[in-house]
Structure formats: structure tokens, C-alpha cells
Design an enzyme around this catalytic site. Structure first.
Site, short mmCIF file in Angstrom:
data_model
loop_
_atom_site.label_atom_id
_atom_site.label_comp_id
_atom_site.label_asym_id
_atom_site.label_seq_id
_atom_site.Cartn_x
_atom_site.Cartn_y
_atom_site.Cartn_z
N ASP A 17 -7.64 -4.66 3.74
CA ASP A 17 -6.46 -5.41 3.31
C ASP A 17 -6.44 -6.84 3.84
O ASP A 17 -5.67 -7.67 3.35
CB ASP A 17 -5.19 -4.71 3.78
CG ASP A 17 -5.03 -3.32 3.17
OD1 ASP A 17 -5.29 -3.19 1.97
OD2 ASP A 17 -4.67 -2.39 3.89
N ASP A 30 -2.87 -2.20 6.12
CA ASP A 30 -3.14 -1.69 7.46
C ASP A 30 -4.63 -1.66 7.78
O ASP A 30 -5.02 -1.80 8.92
CB ASP A 30 -2.55 -0.29 7.66
CG ASP A 30 -3.00 0.69 6.58
OD1 ASP A 30 -3.81 0.29 5.71
OD2 ASP A 30 -2.55 1.85 6.61
N ASP A 69 0.86 -1.17 0.00
CA ASP A 69 0.00 0.00 0.00
C ASP A 69 0.90 1.23 0.00
O ASP A 69 2.03 1.19 0.47
CB ASP A 69 -0.88 -0.01 1.25
CG ASP A 69 -1.93 1.10 1.23
OD1 ASP A 69 -2.10 1.72 0.17
OD2 ASP A 69 -2.57 1.32 2.27
#
Length: 904
Positions: free
Chosen positions: A646, A642, A336
Site C-alpha cells: 500500500d 497497512d 482496504d
């Protein structure tokens, strides 16, 4: 009643329907809300608004699963057989080793897979609702489809809602969508295929209201919410075996078949030669015990555990032991953007004021940095236009910065925090300005107007400062300040081009303006801002990349590891960050958006994930599909994350990496590894450690198996030649469990090689025993057989003493093992480098291991109690020296192997 039953809310496309259609489908009353009877009926039908926690296995079941390994099957069978033959010492040692391995594995993996339970806890909150004509506060678990929910700043969204009324509503949906800034909400129906991150007329469970107020109707609860859909994806995600577990499993099964085959062959040969079946059975057991590397499971576990300990120093916590080796074989890292590759702190990088373009250095909210023009630090007193622009950003602001645990953080909007930090870098002080130019009134930001304004006392007049979108501000301005701070005619075309150029760099652009008003004015109205604003400048900000992450990406590239950025941000922002990170895109490697990915079939997606390094506006399901597509191409995938969104992809990846600071409990429970500093550079360090661990495992295997090979050949050939056994089963156990383990254990402490990150990842299908390693094992096994068999027969022929022959054969073998350890480890190369003045870790574990084994072997042959237990005989100094000399040629053999059959 046409309401959601078992379908998640997005399947009804609530964002695409008008408010009237939503209300009609849910059969709710906008004036009174649901009645108590309707609530009771719907609760019976749909259940509580909570996620079903996954049932965990009991501790006993998880402990017993630690024995479900072929290598341990061999040990258990050997223990049972030796117990049957009443060899209680042998049996006890074998069972003790098996139990130790199970305990270590159980302790390391004692945390259950309770990601769903953590997810349920993460979304539990209270909700303010309007039911039966009354405003009430109830636990979120009591909500039902059709309930009217009231939201205000600071609230956690209790269910999936279709918005009905809003007032300046902004919602932080980063945990679900990956969007790095709060989303401004609206009411109009949207296209049916609008991505999750762009459904601005919806709010989703677990999101946080950062500004404004709203009223919405519940369209999804529990498993029917977007969060519930994610929990279902997590349950559907298959548990991925690591490359190490696959290779160990295959290796163990192969070894099992070989040992059983040799034991059967030995039994058959002995019977054919006329020996009693009991004697032959003992010989077969001796061969099986000699062939089984009893110490190998313990060495593997200890090597991995030491790797875990070392990785903790690199800010990486490993939850599952085999995951550390998986990092060493990783071929793709999907990360990410926010917080991992970037600072996770909005930072002003460019300012356009007075027709000049200024650069702002320094990252995050700390006042460290400077503002420069053409590479030269500016004098703020000589740049009045810049001063006015910075002052406007500081005063027209509702956020403030605080120092927490040694770090500057923003309390309020990250965008406003960036404006304050930029002003501080120029030397402006918030408290002094607020006292000198106090605020009198405020017009909060409203999405309808796209600006925020504040009124200030500034004798002899009063000033209005305004900040907002460039489009909203520029159309209200007729003048702008030149570089000397004088008002001149506005050039909108030029400024629009400047805004476009800044946006192409991925910068979020805010425009600032001011207006002088009469000294008696005490409030601001929107009418005050319709015209005659003086344009002060533009401030462009972005969440900047971490410098150490840029270096880490370069290191990954040189190691043959692909890095792919998957983010919920806009494509332009993603592309700009990618370019700064060294993940630049070309026409052949474009930025793919979530909408584009949704239109691809499985083959098209597999091609896209190989082709591109950057994916923007990606939905949770698409993150999971990207991981699966890469795995279908044979890639070993590490995935970072996070937010709740996800978790499914982390669980599906070969190794899931959660953020320790910003990560939710859900992602931490779904992950194999947790980064305590949320830094991509820590992943690169963990990959290096993973490669080192694997190489140390290969060293341990290359050391232990030749010992077992030499012992097995000795037993087999002795049976075939009908001669006395040169080494007894109990002596074999001593060698395997004490001497070999004590000498191989130091290999787990070997430091990384200098070139560990200079070669590509190992192929996922590469067997644990490569051709080169098999040749090495067979060669050293042959040497060990010669040492054992030759020494025994020589001593027996010259002295006629079998006990002395066995004792000297064992001591000669241990001497050869010690010399082989020096050849297979990095101790001698490191010692040479140290003597040449190089800064190299020496690794004293090897020296300690050799000294320890010398002491143990002395007791083994010289202590009367050990003589009785292991059928050995005390040696004279001359006999001990002979054993040392017999093992000495191993140094030359190890040097040849290092040159012609190196471990890689």
C-alpha cells in the site's frame, strides 16, 4: 549468463516458465546449488540483496525550508527594513514571530521521509540455503540470483523465489497482495497474465511461511524484487501539495503583490507632495507593516496543531500539519477491506448441519455471541447434528485462542480460530473435549488432498474427524446426519447448492465429516479417508464488517464523500462485504478485478474508478493507478493501507492513512496520518475534525485581515491627505502581534458545528478568499478605518493632543475587535443554547481571550513604561468608556454579516 540485471523479477514472468526453463536461465545446479565462485561473481554483478535507502536531507536544510513561504517572505522583508531604520523593537518582534513559525513547523515535520530505509529494514532476515553442496544459514543480504533457498513454517521469505519443491506450503502474503488468508502454494506454471495474488508457484520477499516446507530458487533480489519495485514506485510518486498549502501559497502571493503595490503607491504620493524621502519611506514601511498580518502564520499553525491534538483523541495521529485540513476537503476515501472496514478476524456466520441453517452472532474470536435457528437461540443438547459439526471443528484443529491485552487473538490459522470461536459460543470447552476425546494422530492439510484429519480415542471406538474443502469432503461421503443425529443417505446435489449459496455471500466454506474406525487403529492413512465418511455439516466464515464502520460510511455519504473499497480478496468476498457495508454494486456499478483494470487505458481506468466502489484482486501498481486516476478527475483522495503493497499509493494520495496496529513501518513512514485503532470510523471522525479546523481557519482570517485592512487604509489616506499618521508603526505592531493574536487565538479552540458533516466537501479549486469572505473583510476593514481615523481626528480637533488621539483610536479599535470576535465565534449561540438546557460546548477560550486583551490594553495605556515605549497616554475612565461606545456598533455589523455573508 541470462539472469536479471536491472529488471524486476516479474518482467521475466518466472511464474509462467517451467522449472526446467527457470533453472536453465539462472544457470544453477539443483543438486549442489551455486559454487562459491559463482556466488562471488553474481554478487559483484548484482550487488547485495537489500534496498537502497533514500538519502535524507539534513536537519538544517529541512529547517531552512520552513521559511520557504511567501507569507514569511513578507515578514522577513519587513524585519530587514525595520532593522535598516534602526527600529530594533519592531524588527526583533517580527524576526521572533518568523522564527517561532519555523520552529513549530520543523518540530511537527521533523520525521524525515525515510520510507525506503524502513522498507529495507523490514525485509532483513536470515536465510537457509543450499550452496556448494552444503546447507548453510546466511544473512538474506548475501543471497544472489540462482541460490537455492529452503523454507519452513515461521520463516520470512528472504528474496523472490520460484518454487521447486513444496510440502503443504502456505504463505501469508497479506502485506504484499492484501490477501486476508494464507495462500496455498503449488508448482505448475501459470498464465503469463496471472495477478500477483494468484501466482501460487512464487513466494515474495517479506512474506511469512505459516505452514509447510519448500525449496525454491532465487529469481530476484534487492531492487529487482516485488518489494524493490514498490520502493521504486514510492520514489516516483510525486509529493502532493495539500489544498490548504496551495490556497495559502496563492493567498500569500496575492497579498505580497497588494502590499508592495500599496507601499509603492504611498511612496510615490508622498514624494509628489514634497515630503523628504526618509519620511515617505517610513510611511511606506508603516503601511507595509500595517498590511502584513504578522500573527496569521502563527494562528494558522496553532489552529492546525490544536486540530492534531484533538484528532489524537479520535485515534488518529497526524504526521504533517496541513494534512489535517486535507481531510476536511476529502472527496473520496479509498480503504482496504481487511481490518479497516472489517474486524480482521475470521468469524463463522452460518452453519448448515442436519439439513438446518443456523446463524452465528458475534464477531471475532471472543466467545461472545450465540447460535440461533429462525431467530431462536438453540439448545445444543437438542441439536445433535450441530453438536457433532461444532465438535469436529474444535477437535480437528491445530490453532488455539489466547487473551492478549484484553482481546482474543488466534495463534495459528485464522480459519481454524473461527471454528474454535464458533464452538465456544455454543458452550463447548476445548480443554474438556481434548481430555475426553484425546488426539492420537494427525494428517496435516495438504493442498493435493484439500483436507486435514485427526484420529481420536472415543470409547468404545476411535473416531477420525476431517475438515476441508466441500468438494474434497463430499465426494468421500455416502451418509450424513439428519437433525436428530441419525445417519441418512447423503444428498450431494442439495449440499452443493448450499455451498454455492454460501459462497455467493462471500463466505469461505469448510466441510466437516467423521468416520468410526477400529479401537486398535493408532495412525491415519489417506486410504482411510477415501470413502465411507459421514458428512457432519458446513461452516461458512468471513471477516465481518465493523458495525461502527457501517455507520461511518453512512455519515460519509451524507457529507458527500465517496467510499471505495480496494482489496486483494476475491471478487465474491469483496462484493459480499460491500453489500453489508452499504457499498452495494449494481450492473451499472460492478466490482472490478485487477485483471480487468490491467486491460484498461488511462481514460478507461478514470471512468472505471468513477463508476465503481469496489475493486478486488488489485495489485500494488493498480492501487497507485486508481489513486492517480481519481486525482485526474479532480478528486481529493484519502487512501488507507497497512501492508508494504500500500505504501506507493499512500504516498501518492492527497492524504495517506496507515494502520497503527497491523500496519508495517513502511506504510507508517509513507503516510500523513496513522490510525491507532485501525478503524474506518476514526477516519470519519478525523474528516469531521478536518472540516472544523478549516472553518476555524476561515474565522481567524476573517478576523485578522480586517484589522490589517483598517490600519492600511488609515495610513494610505493619511499620506494622501498629508495629515499626521493616526497610528504609528510600533503601535501597529502591538495591535497586530498582541491584541489581534490574543483575540483571534481563541478561534482555534472553536468546537465543531452540529451540521459540519451535513454539507458536501469544499471544491478543491475554491480560493481561500471566496467572494463572500472578501466582502466581509472589506466591510469590516471600512468600519475599522472609520473607528481609527474618525476617533483620532475628533480627539485631535477637540484637544490638540495627537498622543491622546492615537491612544483612544487604538482602544476604540480593540473594543470593536472584541465585539467582532463575539459575533464571528459560536460563543453567544452556544451560550443561548446552554441557557435553554441544550448540551452544547460553550468554548470559554473566547471569554478568556477578551478578558486577557482588556488587561493588556489597560497596561498599554495606563502603565508609564508602556507609554514611553509605544507613545501612548493614560486615559480617564470617561475616555475609556467613550472608546467602548465607539466600538459598540460592531455588534450590529457582525449580526448583519452573519445573516447576509455567513462563513461556510
Amino acid at each position: 549468463m541470462v539472469v536479471l540485471d536491472s529488471i524486476k523479477s516479474t518482467d521475466q514472468q518466472w511464474h509462467h516458465l517451467s522449472q526446467e526453463q527457470v533453472v536453465r536461465l539462472l544457470k544453477t545446479n539443483l543438486e549442489q546449488g551455486l559454487t562459491f565462485n559463482e556466488v562471488a561473481e553474481r554478487r559483484d554483478r548484482f550487488g547485495p540483496n537489500q534496498l537502497a535507502a533514500q538519502k535524507n536531507q539534513s536537519a538544517w536544510v529541512r529547517f531552512l525550508q520552513q521559511f520557504n513561504q511567501p507569507l514569511l517572505y513578507i515578514l522577513l522583508v519587513a524585519g530587514l527594513v525595520t532593522a535598516f531604520l534602526r527600529e530594533w523593537i519592531d524588527s526583533g518582534v517580527i524576526f521572533g514571530v518568523t522564527l517561532l513559525n519555523a520552529i513549530i513547523g520543523f518540530v511537527q515535520e521533523s520525521k524525515a521521509e525515510d520510507a525506503i530505509a524502513a522498507l529495507s529494514e523490514a525485509v532483513t532476515t536470515d536465510a537457509t540455503i543450499f550452496r556448494n553442496g552444503q546447507k548453510q544459514v546466511v544473512p538474506s543480504s548475501e543471497l544472489v540470483p540462482g541460490d537455492l533457498v529452503l523454507l519452513s513454517s515461521g520463516d520470512k521469505v528472504p528474496a523472490d523465489l520460484r518454487l521447486l519443491e513444496i510440502r503443504d506450503l502456505q504463505v501469508d502474503e497479506s502485506a504484499l497482495t492484501g490477501e486476508s488468508v494464507p495462500v496455498e502454494k503449488s508448482l505448475a506454471p501459470l498464465e503469463a497474465d496471472a495477478p500477483l495474488a494468484e501466482r501460487t508457484n512464487m513466494t515474495y520477499t517479506g512474506s511469512l511461511v505459516t505452514f509447510g516446507q519448500a525449496r525454491g530458487v532465487v529469481v530476484g533480489i534487492g531492487e529487482m524484487t516485488e518489494t524493490g519495485h514498490l520502493s521504486q514506485l514510492m520514489q516516483q510518486s510525486t509529493a502532493i501539495e495539500t489544498p490548504l498549502t496551495r490556497k495559502i501559497d496563492k493567498f500569500s502571493k496575492t497579498l505580497l503583490y497588494i502590499i508592495l503595490g500599496l507601499a509603492t503607491f504611498t511612496f510615490a504620493v508622498g514624494i509628489a507632495q514634497g515630503f523628504s524621502w526618509i519620511e515617505v519611506f517610513k510611511a511606506a514601511v508603516a503601511l507595509a507593516v500595517s498590511a502584513i498580518p504578522e500573527g496569521l502564520p502563527a494562528i494558522l499553525t496553532v489552529t492546525l496543531a490544536l486540530g492534531v491534538s484533538r484528532m489524537a483523541k479520535h485515534h488518529a495521529i497526524i504526521r504533517k500539519l496541513p494534512a489535517i485540513e486535507t481531510l476536511g476537503s476529502t472527496t473520496v476515501i479509498c480503504s482496504d477491506k481487511t481490518g479497516t472496514l472489517t474486524e480482521n478476524q475470521m468469524t463463522v456466520q452460518e452453519i448448515d448441519a442436519g439439513g438446518r441453517r443456523y446463524r452465528v452472532s458475534g464477531g471475532g474470536y471472543a466467545p461472545d455471541g450465540e447460535i440461533s435457528l429462525n431467530g431462536h437461540t438453540i439448545d445444543l443438547a437438542k441439536t445433535p447434528a450441530l453438536y457433532e459439526c461444532l465438535q469436529a471443528g474444535l477437535l480437528c484443529n491445530d490453532a488455539h485462542l489466547e487473551m492478549q491485552d484484553g482481546n482474543w487473538i488466534v495463534v495459528g490459522s485464522p480459519t481454524e480460530g473461527a471454528l474454535i470461536a464458533a464452538a465456544h459460543k455454543a458452550g463447548l470447552v476445548t480443554d474438556k473435549l481434548e481430555q475426553a476425546i484425546p488426539r492420537l494422530d494427525i494428517l496435516p492439510f495438504e493442498s493435493q488432498f484439500q483436507y486435514m484429519a485427526t484420529l481420536h480415542r472415543n470409547r468404545p471406538e476411535r473416531l477420525i474427524y476431517v475438515k476441508g474443502s466441500a468438494e474434497a469432503i463430499l465426494k468421500r461421503c455416502r451418509q450424513m446426519l439428519d437433525e436428530n443425529g441419525k445417519a441418512i443417505v447423503l444428498n450431494p446435489t442439495q449440499l452443493e447448492q448450499t455451498v454455492e449459496n454460501m459462497a455467493k455471500k462471500g463466505l469461505r466454506v469448510l466441510a466437516l465429516a467423521k468416520k468410526a474406525v477400529p479401537n486398535f487403529q493408532a495412525v491415519i492413512e489417506h486410504a482411510d479417508l477415501e470413502q465411507d465418511l459421514v458428512f457432519l455439516g458446513l461452516q461458512g466464515m468471513i471477516d465481518p464488517p465493523r458495525p461502527e464502520a457501517i455507520h461511518a460510511i453512512e455519515s460519509c455519504k451524507s457529507a458527500g464523500i465517496q467510499v471505495k473499497m480496494i482489496t486483494g480478496d476475491h471478487a465474491k468476498t469483496a462484493a459480499a462485504i460491500a453489500q453489508q457495508m452499504g457499498l452495494s454494486q449494481t450492473q451499472d456499478r460492478p466490482v472490478f478485478t485487477g485483471q480487468e483494470l490491467a486491460q484498461l487505458d488511462e481514460q478507461g481506468l478514470a471512468n472505471a474508478v468513477e463508476q465503481s466502489n469496489v475493486f478486488a484482486r488489485v495489485a500494488p501498481e493498480q492501487k497507485l493507478r486508481i489513486v492517480e486516476a481519481l486525482q485526474s478527475k479532480g478528486e481529493i483522495v484519502a487512501m488507507t493501507g497497512d501492508g508494504v503493497n500500500d505504501a506507493p499509493a499512500l504516498k501518492q494520495a492527497d492524504i495517506g492513512v496507515a494502520m497503527g496496529i497491523t500496519g508495517t513501518e513502511v506504510t507508517k513512514e509513507a503516510a500523513d496520518m496513522i490510525l491507532t485503532d485501525d478503524n474506518f470510523a476514526s477516519i470519519e471522525a478525523a474528516v469531521e475534525e478536518g472540516r472544523t479546523v478549516y472553518k476555524n481557519l476561515l474565522r481567524a482570517i476573517a478576523f485578522i485581515l480586517p484589522v490589517n485592512g483598517g490600519e492600511s487604509m488609515t495610513i494610505l489616506i493619511a499620506v494622501m491627505l498629508a495629515t499626521p499618521l493616526p497610528i504609528l508603526p510600533v503601535q501597529i505592531l502591538w495591535l497586530n502581534m498582541v491584541s489581534s493574536v490574543a483575540l483571534s487565538l481563541p478561534l482555534a479552540f472553536e468546537p465543531p458545528s452540529p451540521d459540519v458533516m451535513e454539507y458536501p466537501p469544499r471544491p478543491a479549486n475554491e480560493p481561500l478568499l471566496s467572494r463572500r469572505l472578501i466582502i466581509r473583510i472589506l466591510t469590516v476593514s471600512l468600519f475599522n478605518w472609520i473607528v481609527i481615523f474618525g476617533t483620532f481626528n475628533w480627539i485631535v480637533r477637540t484637544t490638540g493632543d495627537e498622543e491622546l488621539g492615537r491612544t483612544m483610536a487604538i482602544q476604540a479599535l480593540v473594543a470593536a475587535e472584541a465585539f467582532y470576535l463575539l459575533g464571528i465565534s459560536r460563543f453567544i449561540p452556544a451560550l443561548v443554547a446552554k441557557l435553554r438546557g441544550k448540551d452544547e460546548s460553550l468554548g470559554y477560550a473566547v471569554a478568556i481571550g477578551i478578558v486577557g486583551v482588556l488587561i493588556l490594553q489597560y497596561l498599554f495605556s495606563q502603565w508609564s513604561i508602556m507609554n514611553g515605549l509605544f507613545a501612548t497616554e493614560a486615559l480617564s475612565p470617561t475616555q475609556g468608556l467613550i472608546c467602548f461606545v465607539i466600538g459598540l456598533p460592531m455588534i450590529a455589523l457582525a449580526a448583519l454579516l452573519k445573516r447576509f455573508s455567513p462563513l461556510k
